[in-house]
Every structure is written in structure tokens, then in C-alpha cells.
Design a protein around this motif. Structure first.
Motif, short mmCIF file in Angstrom:
data_model
loop_
_atom_site.label_atom_id
_atom_site.label_comp_id
_atom_site.label_asym_id
_atom_site.label_seq_id
_atom_site.Cartn_x
_atom_site.Cartn_y
_atom_site.Cartn_z
N PRO A 114 0.81 -1.22 0.00
CA PRO A 114 0.00 0.00 0.00
C PRO A 114 0.84 1.27 0.00
O PRO A 114 0.43 2.30 -0.55
N GLU A 115 2.02 1.22 0.59
CA GLU A 115 2.90 2.40 0.56
C GLU A 115 3.40 2.64 -0.85
O GLU A 115 3.43 3.78 -1.33
N ALA A 116 3.78 1.58 -1.54
CA ALA A 116 4.26 1.70 -2.93
C ALA A 116 3.16 2.28 -3.82
O ALA A 116 3.45 3.04 -4.75
N ASN A 117 1.93 1.96 -3.49
CA ASN A 117 0.79 2.44 -4.27
C ASN A 117 0.67 3.97 -4.26
O ASN A 117 0.07 4.55 -5.15
N TRP A 118 1.28 4.61 -3.26
CA TRP A 118 1.17 6.06 -3.13
C TRP A 118 2.35 6.81 -3.75
O TRP A 118 2.31 8.04 -3.85
N ILE A 119 3.38 6.12 -4.16
CA ILE A 119 4.59 6.81 -4.63
C ILE A 119 4.28 7.74 -5.80
O ILE A 119 4.67 8.91 -5.79
N THR A 120 3.56 7.26 -6.79
CA THR A 120 3.28 8.11 -7.96
C THR A 120 2.30 9.23 -7.65
O THR A 120 2.22 10.21 -8.39
N ARG A 121 1.55 9.10 -6.56
CA ARG A 121 0.54 10.13 -6.21
C ARG A 121 1.01 11.05 -5.09
O ARG A 121 0.26 11.93 -4.66
N ALA A 122 2.19 10.84 -4.57
CA ALA A 122 2.69 11.69 -3.48
C ALA A 122 2.80 13.13 -3.98
O ALA A 122 3.14 13.37 -5.14
N PRO A 123 2.47 14.11 -3.11
CA PRO A 123 2.36 15.49 -3.55
C PRO A 123 3.67 16.21 -3.86
O PRO A 123 3.66 17.29 -4.45
N SER A 124 4.80 15.64 -3.48
CA SER A 124 6.07 16.32 -3.73
C SER A 124 7.17 15.28 -3.93
O SER A 124 7.01 14.10 -3.59
N LEU A 125 8.28 15.76 -4.48
CA LEU A 125 9.42 14.86 -4.65
C LEU A 125 9.90 14.36 -3.29
O LEU A 125 10.26 13.19 -3.15
N ARG A 126 9.88 15.25 -2.31
CA ARG A 126 10.31 14.86 -0.96
C ARG A 126 9.42 13.73 -0.42
O ARG A 126 9.91 12.75 0.14
N ALA A 127 8.11 13.87 -0.61
CA ALA A 127 7.18 12.83 -0.15
C ALA A 127 7.41 11.52 -0.90
O ALA A 127 7.35 10.43 -0.31
N LYS A 128 7.70 11.62 -2.21
CA LYS A 128 7.99 10.42 -2.99
C LYS A 128 9.25 9.73 -2.45
O LYS A 128 9.29 8.50 -2.33
N LEU A 129 10.26 10.53 -2.13
CA LEU A 129 11.51 9.96 -1.61
C LEU A 129 11.29 9.27 -0.27
O LEU A 129 11.86 8.21 0.00
N ILE A 130 10.46 9.88 0.56
CA ILE A 130 10.16 9.27 1.86
C ILE A 130 9.46 7.92 1.67
O ILE A 130 9.82 6.92 2.29
N LEU A 131 8.47 7.90 0.77
CA LEU A 131 7.76 6.65 0.52
C LEU A 131 8.68 5.60 -0.09
O LEU A 131 8.63 4.41 0.28
N LEU A 132 9.52 6.02 -1.03
CA LEU A 132 10.48 5.08 -1.64
C LEU A 132 11.40 4.48 -0.58
O LEU A 132 11.65 3.27 -0.57
N ALA A 133 11.88 5.32 0.32
CA ALA A 133 12.77 4.83 1.37
C ALA A 133 12.04 3.84 2.28
O ALA A 133 12.62 2.82 2.69
N LYS A 134 10.79 4.14 2.58
CA LYS A 134 10.01 3.25 3.46
C LYS A 134 9.76 1.91 2.77
O LYS A 134 9.90 0.85 3.40
N VAL A 135 9.42 1.95 1.49
CA VAL A 135 9.19 0.70 0.74
C VAL A 135 10.48 -0.12 0.69
O VAL A 135 10.47 -1.34 0.93
N GLN A 136 11.59 0.55 0.41
CA GLN A 136 12.87 -0.14 0.36
C GLN A 136 13.21 -0.75 1.72
O GLN A 136 13.71 -1.88 1.81
N ASP A 137 12.93 -0.02 2.78
CA ASP A 137 13.20 -0.49 4.13
C ASP A 137 12.39 -1.76 4.43
O ASP A 137 12.92 -2.75 4.94
N GLU A 138 11.10 -1.72 4.11
CA GLU A 138 10.24 -2.88 4.38
C GLU A 138 10.66 -4.09 3.54
O GLU A 138 10.64 -5.22 4.03
N ALA A 139 11.04 -3.85 2.28
CA ALA A 139 11.52 -4.95 1.44
C ALA A 139 12.75 -5.60 2.08
O ALA A 139 12.86 -6.83 2.12
N GLY A 140 13.62 -4.77 2.60
CA GLY A 140 14.81 -5.30 3.26
C GLY A 140 14.46 -6.13 4.48
O GLY A 140 15.05 -7.20 4.71
N HIS A 141 13.49 -5.66 5.27
CA HIS A 141 13.06 -6.44 6.44
C HIS A 141 12.53 -7.81 6.00
O HIS A 141 12.84 -8.83 6.59
#
Ligand SMILES: [Fe+2]
Length: 127
Positions: free
Chosen positions: A52-79
Motif C-alpha cells: 500500500p505504501e508503494a501504491n502512493w509513490i506516484t501520487r505523493a504530492p512532492s518529490l520529498r514525499a515520494k523519496l520518503i515513501l520510496l525509502a520506506k518501501v525499500q526499508d520494508e523490502a529489506g526487512h
């Protein structure tokens, strides 16, 4: 003559003495199966949780928000990958664990089924 203890009794004594059980140690089948079930359930929850977090990456309101979501998705994938690796050391393949998830045999934390209305809500929900 000394008492003869079964391998199960020796394992129980080993655990009760708070020794660390390693994947290559002998352990009862049910004990190993429970470890794999618990670890794989956690791994599945990490991976499903990033969807569900990945689902929001393309709709995030700013590049900063996209980067935060990308980092979170990457973090969860690593876990998830770390946990699958841990379960694999106990003798169950990743393919088998994923197959059990896809067939519905294995479970994951259903909190991740709740859809968020905004990327901020999604990010807050995941913490
Ligand atoms: Fe995580």
C-alpha cells in the motif's frame, strides 16, 4: 549407571538453560515448523506492508514525499528479505513460503489491508 535422556529431553534442557538454538541444531520438527511459521508470517507482513505504501509513490504530492515513501518501501523490502533468509536457514525455501502466502495457507498481519486516503495517512499508519 546414569539416566538415559531422550533427544527431546536434552533439547528441552538445553532451551531451559537459556542456550541459543541455532538453525543447524537438532530440534523437534514442531519447534522448527513453528519458527518457520512465525518468521515467514513476519516476512510476509513486511512485504505485504510495503504494497500500500508503494501504491502512493506516484501520487505523493512532492518529490520529498515520494523519496520518503520510496525509502520506506525499500526499508520494508529489506526487512522481508532478511526474515525470509532467516527462515531459509531453518530448511524452508523462499518459494515454498511465498507459495503458502499466495495459496492462503500462510498468514500476514491484516492491518495492511486497510486502505489510506492520503500518502500522509499511509505513512502514519505504517508506524
Ligand atoms: Fe518493517
Amino acid at each position: 549407571m546414569g539416566e538415559t535422556h531422550s533427544i527431546e529431553d536434552r533439547f528441552q534442557a538445553f532451551v531451559e538453560a537459556e542456550n541459543k538454538v541455532e538453525p543447524k541444531h537438532w530440534m523437534p520438527d514442531g519447534y522448527r515448523k513453528t519458527l518457520v511459521r512465525q518468521i515467514s508470517q513476519h516476512a510476509h507482513s513486511e512485504v505485504v506492508g510495503m504494497l500500500p505504501e508503494a501504491n502512493w509513490i506516484t501520487r505523493a504530492p512532492s518529490l520529498r514525499a515520494k523519496l520518503i515513501l520510496l525509502a520506506k518501501v525499500q526499508d520494508e523490502a529489506g526487512h522481508g528479505l532478511y526474515l525470509y533468509s532467516a527462515a531459509e536457514t531453518l530448511g524452508t525455501s523462499r518459494d515454498e513460503m511465498i507459495g503458502d502466502l499466495l495459496s492462503g495457507k500462510a498468514k500476514y498481519s491484516s492491518i495492511f489491508n486497510c486502505l489510506a486516503r492520503t500518502p500522509k495517512e499511509q505513512t502514519l499508519r505504517s508506524y
